[in-house]
Enzyme design. Structure first.
Site, PDB file in Angstrom:
ATOM      1  N   CYS A   1       0.672  -0.959  -0.056  1.00  0.00           N
ATOM      2  CA  CYS A   1       0.132   0.047   0.435  1.00  0.00           C
ATOM      3  C   CYS A   1       0.613   1.307  -0.189  1.00  0.00           C
ATOM      4  O   CYS A   1       1.762   1.365   0.637  1.00  0.00           O
ATOM      5  CB  CYS A   1      -0.890  -0.284   1.574  1.00  0.00           C
ATOM      6  SG  CYS A   1      -1.843  -1.668   1.552  1.00  0.00           S
TER       7      CYS A   1
ATOM      8  N   ARG B   1       3.550   0.468  -6.513  1.00  0.00           N
ATOM      9  CA  ARG B   1       3.972  -0.896  -5.285  1.00  0.00           C
ATOM     10  C   ARG B   1       2.925  -2.024  -5.776  1.00  0.00           C
ATOM     11  O   ARG B   1       3.138  -2.810  -4.447  1.00  0.00           O
ATOM     12  CB  ARG B   1       3.431   0.108  -3.878  1.00  0.00           C
ATOM     13  CG  ARG B   1       5.353   1.258  -4.129  1.00  0.00           C
ATOM     14  CD  ARG B   1       4.295   2.197  -2.701  1.00  0.00           C
ATOM     15  NE  ARG B   1       4.566   1.275  -2.004  1.00  0.00           N
ATOM     16  CZ  ARG B   1       5.947   1.364  -0.471  1.00  0.00           C
ATOM     17  NH1 ARG B   1       6.397   1.796  -0.906  1.00  0.00           N
ATOM     18  NH2 ARG B   1       4.957   0.769   0.499  1.00  0.00           N
TER      19      ARG B   1
ATOM     20  N   TRP C   1      -4.106  -2.418  -1.004  1.00  0.00           N
ATOM     21  CA  TRP C   1      -2.816  -3.070  -1.202  1.00  0.00           C
ATOM     22  C   TRP C   1      -4.467  -4.305  -0.461  1.00  0.00           C
ATOM     23  O   TRP C   1      -3.853  -4.712   0.618  1.00  0.00           O
ATOM     24  CB  TRP C   1      -1.955  -3.969  -1.386  1.00  0.00           C
ATOM     25  CG  TRP C   1      -1.775  -5.754  -2.199  1.00  0.00           C
ATOM     26  CD1 TRP C   1      -1.472  -5.028  -3.590  1.00  0.00           C
ATOM     27  CD2 TRP C   1      -1.044  -7.030  -1.175  1.00  0.00           C
ATOM     28  NE1 TRP C   1      -1.388  -7.327  -4.185  1.00  0.00           N
ATOM     29  CE2 TRP C   1      -0.828  -7.409  -2.472  1.00  0.00           C
ATOM     30  CE3 TRP C   1      -0.886  -6.689   0.017  1.00  0.00           C
ATOM     31  CZ2 TRP C   1      -0.653  -8.972  -1.874  1.00  0.00           C
ATOM     32  CZ3 TRP C   1      -1.351  -8.738  -0.466  1.00  0.00           C
ATOM     33  CH2 TRP C   1      -0.563  -9.214  -0.785  1.00  0.00           C
TER      34      TRP C   1
ATOM     35  N   ASN D   1      -1.077   1.658   6.208  1.00  0.00           N
ATOM     36  CA  ASN D   1      -0.158   0.009   5.784  1.00  0.00           C
ATOM     37  C   ASN D   1       0.005  -0.904   7.014  1.00  0.00           C
ATOM     38  O   ASN D   1       1.076  -0.365   7.849  1.00  0.00           O
ATOM     39  CB  ASN D   1       1.007   0.794   5.189  1.00  0.00           C
ATOM     40  CG  ASN D   1       0.707   1.881   4.321  1.00  0.00           C
ATOM     41  OD1 ASN D   1      -0.117   1.855   3.109  1.00  0.00           O
ATOM     42  ND2 ASN D   1       1.981   2.220   3.047  1.00  0.00           N
ATOM     43  N   GLY D   2      -0.483  -2.340   6.573  1.00  0.00           N
ATOM     44  CA  GLY D   2       0.074  -3.043   7.470  1.00  0.00           C
ATOM     45  C   GLY D   2      -0.592  -3.791   7.983  1.00  0.00           C
ATOM     46  O   GLY D   2      -1.716  -3.942   7.139  1.00  0.00           O
TER      47      GLY D   2
ATOM     48  N   GLU E   1      15.217 -17.972 -10.420  1.00  0.00           N
ATOM     49  CA  GLU E   1      15.196 -16.638 -11.174  1.00  0.00           C
ATOM     50  C   GLU E   1      14.748 -16.655 -12.004  1.00  0.00           C
ATOM     51  O   GLU E   1      13.012 -15.549 -12.128  1.00  0.00           O
ATOM     52  CB  GLU E   1      16.227 -15.529 -11.152  1.00  0.00           C
ATOM     53  CG  GLU E   1      16.084 -14.253 -10.865  1.00  0.00           C
ATOM     54  CD  GLU E   1      15.061 -13.742 -10.255  1.00  0.00           C
ATOM     55  OE1 GLU E   1      14.957 -12.029 -10.626  1.00  0.00           O
ATOM     56  OE2 GLU E   1      14.482 -13.989  -9.360  1.00  0.00           O
TER      57      GLU E   1
ATOM     58  N   LYS F   1      10.435 -14.668 -12.679  1.00  0.00           N
ATOM     59  CA  LYS F   1       9.795 -13.350 -13.491  1.00  0.00           C
ATOM     60  C   LYS F   1       9.072 -13.692 -14.375  1.00  0.00           C
ATOM     61  O   LYS F   1       8.384 -12.910 -14.266  1.00  0.00           O
ATOM     62  CB  LYS F   1      11.425 -13.466 -14.242  1.00  0.00           C
ATOM     63  CG  LYS F   1      12.588 -12.094 -13.527  1.00  0.00           C
ATOM     64  CD  LYS F   1      12.264 -10.912 -13.793  1.00  0.00           C
ATOM     65  CE  LYS F   1      13.086 -10.746 -12.333  1.00  0.00           C
ATOM     66  NZ  LYS F   1      12.426 -11.248 -10.953  1.00  0.00           N
TER      67      LYS F   1
ATOM     68  N   GLU G   1       5.835 -13.896 -12.720  1.00  0.00           N
ATOM     69  CA  GLU G   1       5.375 -13.152 -11.794  1.00  0.00           C
ATOM     70  C   GLU G   1       4.837 -12.368 -12.967  1.00  0.00           C
ATOM     71  O   GLU G   1       4.322 -11.142 -13.012  1.00  0.00           O
ATOM     72  CB  GLU G   1       6.651 -12.071 -11.803  1.00  0.00           C
ATOM     73  CG  GLU G   1       7.076 -12.846 -10.214  1.00  0.00           C
ATOM     74  CD  GLU G   1       8.267 -11.893  -9.520  1.00  0.00           C
ATOM     75  OE1 GLU G   1       8.243 -11.245  -8.649  1.00  0.00           O
ATOM     76  OE2 GLU G   1       9.028 -11.183 -10.167  1.00  0.00           O
TER      77      GLU G   1
ATOM     78  N   HIS H   1      15.328 -37.883 -11.032  1.00  0.00           N
ATOM     79  CA  HIS H   1      14.735 -38.066 -10.189  1.00  0.00           C
ATOM     80  C   HIS H   1      13.299 -38.171  -9.938  1.00  0.00           C
ATOM     81  O   HIS H   1      12.740 -37.616  -8.473  1.00  0.00           O
ATOM     82  CB  HIS H   1      15.932 -37.799  -9.221  1.00  0.00           C
ATOM     83  CG  HIS H   1      16.903 -38.289  -9.577  1.00  0.00           C
ATOM     84  ND1 HIS H   1      17.364 -39.690  -8.702  1.00  0.00           N
ATOM     85  CD2 HIS H   1      18.332 -37.472  -9.291  1.00  0.00           C
ATOM     86  CE1 HIS H   1      19.042 -38.911  -8.640  1.00  0.00           C
ATOM     87  NE2 HIS H   1      19.047 -38.400  -8.795  1.00  0.00           N
TER      88      HIS H   1
ATOM     89  N   LYS I   1       5.358  -4.400  -4.971  1.00  0.00           N
ATOM     90  CA  LYS I   1       6.509  -3.822  -4.693  1.00  0.00           C
ATOM     91  C   LYS I   1       7.363  -4.369  -4.062  1.00  0.00           C
ATOM     92  O   LYS I   1       8.491  -5.208  -3.778  1.00  0.00           O
ATOM     93  CB  LYS I   1       7.063  -2.995  -5.607  1.00  0.00           C
ATOM     94  CG  LYS I   1       8.951  -2.320  -5.448  1.00  0.00           C
ATOM     95  CD  LYS I   1       8.847  -3.239  -6.736  1.00  0.00           C
ATOM     96  CE  LYS I   1      10.344  -2.898  -7.603  1.00  0.00           C
ATOM     97  NZ  LYS I   1      11.383  -3.522  -8.132  1.00  0.00           N
TER      98      LYS I   1
END
Length: 605
Positions: free
Chosen positions: A2, A27, A75, A101-102, A482, A486, A489, A505, A600
């Site tokens: 947020c 964000r 958010w 926020n939180g 990574e 990507k 996302e 395996h 973000k």
């Protein structure tokens, strides 16, 4: 996550707040709102809207004037995205407005108690609880009303509060979620991120956990939640408003991928010591004797930062010969880890505010551990909580999906590994070899980016895949992880990463023409082992895209990248896979800079 923006001064506040919210859109959010007042106003005026900031702006009436206000992008945590659940939240008497926020962990208990006392709730959020607590406080001063409410709260918060009876001030507080003050000329700003401030001031004060502040147009003061005054001196941020512009690119992600040569040059600048084939890392505060006493390195991060830590751990083991590993910070503090005094703990975070990483740092500090930070944002919480550390100097990263900050973090780890190695057993010749490799990186990244059109065509070929496999061995495995993240996302294509050695395996059962495999194939001592994995996939009619230093016969497509030193090759091999994810998402019409469900800076647990 947020975003918070606030202003008090003489200017018309609504345009300032809306501009600030737009700068925080990266964000991640699902709704937005704004509340304003002024010393001459008769109360608070509020507008909220589900959706983007542009949807909020369309609802703001022409005569929406004031000189003080707070605004928010939300958010969702408690309650689905809706106008009612959007912030700010107003008290029943329309006198108190709060943005937050939180997460309030004990919101359910407080809501039940307040409901029993006759309070009617208009939203499903945890934040509305805080609004009613402030409004019902019998304290005479706004600061005391906020302080009394916060004593009842369990959880994390970054808040800004307006009160119709105190139109000359904004009261803010922080516990686990960032709050930054912007100091202007007879005007003050507050935000959750300096991105919302740099267009108006570069003088900032960052609150610590357990700290509050009162902002008036011509002054500010800081104090603890217990009321004790604290000393806060403004610092000057190096980033400017232009750093947050797209610079002619269609998306921030594209811009930030192409900023990597310059960004890598920046993280190297002034840190290389040619005379001793070593590096200067002034922020470490680690002399040679202390460095030689380190028996193990533990790296903690989340998401992309964790993957950078995996690469960093390998480089530290190879160059410094110190046992090193990386672990998700979100898991670390919940498994009652053994904290060893001879272990150097390294916390990694782009924003420097990632809650899971910050909480792990605080737990380590409580147990007496030595903690270093590797972060991008100067003055961020993790930077301040750590004993020492390294800034990665990537510059502002606006896209939710991290690219240049990941690359700069891996380069920062290479510098740290070289620093520790030269203090210990790494020879001058090997130090010189690594330094020469580091100096080549910006030019080699530029070479890779020049092949964007080829990578774009490959991405369009693979965009119809419902799932993809990424494989790598040893140095290549963190790159595969990574790259897999990507793609997930930004394109929403399911992807998995496996060590190439693990294929037989279990994962070989998935191989078929409909499941493409992206293979990381560096030209190192494991080249033939990696080629054997390609043989296994091709024998089962699997499609293969190789990222390699030379064309791979068994691959359907190969992206060739320049060769560097073996230890540094993972830094380069991730670059084309950023472009692969980008152009796959572009082909699928995704919202590249703001992927669904993501934020973000993850400042809640």
């Amino acid at each position: 996550m947020c975003g918070i923006v606030g202003y008090i001064g003489k200017r018309d506040v609504a345009p300032l707040l809306l501009e600030g919210l737009q700068r925080l859109e990266y964000r991640g959010y699902d709704s937005a709102g704004v509340v304003i007042t002024s010393p001459k106003a008769s109360g608070l005026k509020m507008v909220k809207a589900k959706g983007r900031v542009r949807d909020l702006e369309a609802k703001v009436p022409a005569r929406f004037k004031g000189t003080t206000g707070i605004a928010h992008t939300r958010w969702a945590t408690h309650g689905a995205p809706s106008d009612e659940n959007a912030h700010p939240h107003m008290s029943a008497d329309n006198k108190v407005a709060v943005v937050h926020n939180g997460i309030v962990d004990n919101a359910s208990d407080l809501r039940a108690k307040l409901t029993a006392e006759g309070v009617t709730f208009l939203s499903e959020t945890d934040t509305e609880v805080l609004t009613h607590l402030i409004a019902r406080s019998p304290a005479e001063k706004l600061e005391d009303k906020v302080r009394e409410a916060l004593r009842l709260i369990e959880g994390t918060y970054g808040i800004a509060v307006l009160h119709a009876d105190f139109p000359d001030r904004i009261v803010v507080a922080r516990n686990g979620s960032p709050v930054v003050l912007g100091i202007g000329e007879k005007e003050m700003f507050v935000a959750s991120d300096i991105a919302a401030l740099v267009a108006h001031t570069r003088q900032i004060v960052t609150l610590d956990d357990g700290e509050m502040a009162t902002l008036k147009a011509d002054d500010f003061r800081t104090y603890t939640t217990e009321g004790t005054r604290t000393t806060a001196s403004p610092t000057t941020v190096e980033w400017e408003a232009a750093s947050y512009d797209m610079g002619g690119h269609d998306t921030y992600m594209h811009k930030e991928i192409f900023e990597q040569p310059e960004a890598v040059d920046r993280v190297l600048r002034g840190r290389i010591d040619e005379r001793f084939s070593a590096v200067h890392l002034g922020g470490l505060n680690l002399d040679a004797r202390e460095a030689r006493s380190v028996r193990r390195v533990k790296i903690l991060g989340c998401g992309t930062s964790y993957h950078a830590g995996l690469i960093g751990a390998q480089m530290i083991e190879e160059l410094a010969r110190i046992p090193a590993d990386a672990e998700p910070a979100s898991e670390f503090r919940y498994r009652n880890p053994v904290v060893d005094p001879d272990t150097l703990y390294i916390a990694v975070s782009q924003s420097g505010e990632t809650y899971d990483v910050l909480a792990a740092v605080q737990e380590l500090k409580r147990k007496g551990a030595r903690v270093f930070g590797v972060v991008n944002v100067v003055g961020s919480a993790i930077a301040r909580e750590s004993d020492a550390g390294v800034y990665v100097h990537a510059g502002p990263e606006v896209c939710v999906v991290s690219t240049k900050c990941f690359t700069n973090t891996t380069v920062a780890f290479a510098l740290l590994a070289l620093h520790l190695g030269r203090i210990r057993d790494l020879s001058v010749a090997d130090g010189k070899r690594i330094i020469e490799g580091l100096r080549k990186l910006p030019g080699q990244i530029t070479q890779i980016l020049e092949h964007e059109e080829q990578i774009k065509k490959i991405a369009e070929e693979y965009a119809d895949a419902r799932s993809m496999m990424f494989i790598g061995r040893v140095r290549g495995y963190p790159v595969a992880r990574e790259a897999s993240l990507k793609l997930k996302e930004v394109s929403y294509i399911h992807a998995e990463a496996y060590p190439a050695s693990e294929l037989k395996h279990g994962p070989l059962a998935l191989i078929e023409p409909a499941l493409p495999t992206v293979a990381i194939v560096p030209d190192d001592d494991l080249l033939e082992k990696n080629r054997a994995a390609l043989e296994e996939i091709k024998a089962r009619s699997g499609r293969i895209l190789a990222v390699a230093h030379q064309e791979q016969e068994k691959a359907d497509r190969t992206i060739v990248v320049p060769k560097n030193e073996d230890e540094l090759d993972p830094i380069l091999m991730g670059i084309p896979l950023q472009l692969l994810a980008y152009h796959t998402a572009l082909a699928l019409g995704r919202d590249i800079d703001k992927p669904r469900n993501l934020a973000k800076s993850v400042t809640v647990e």
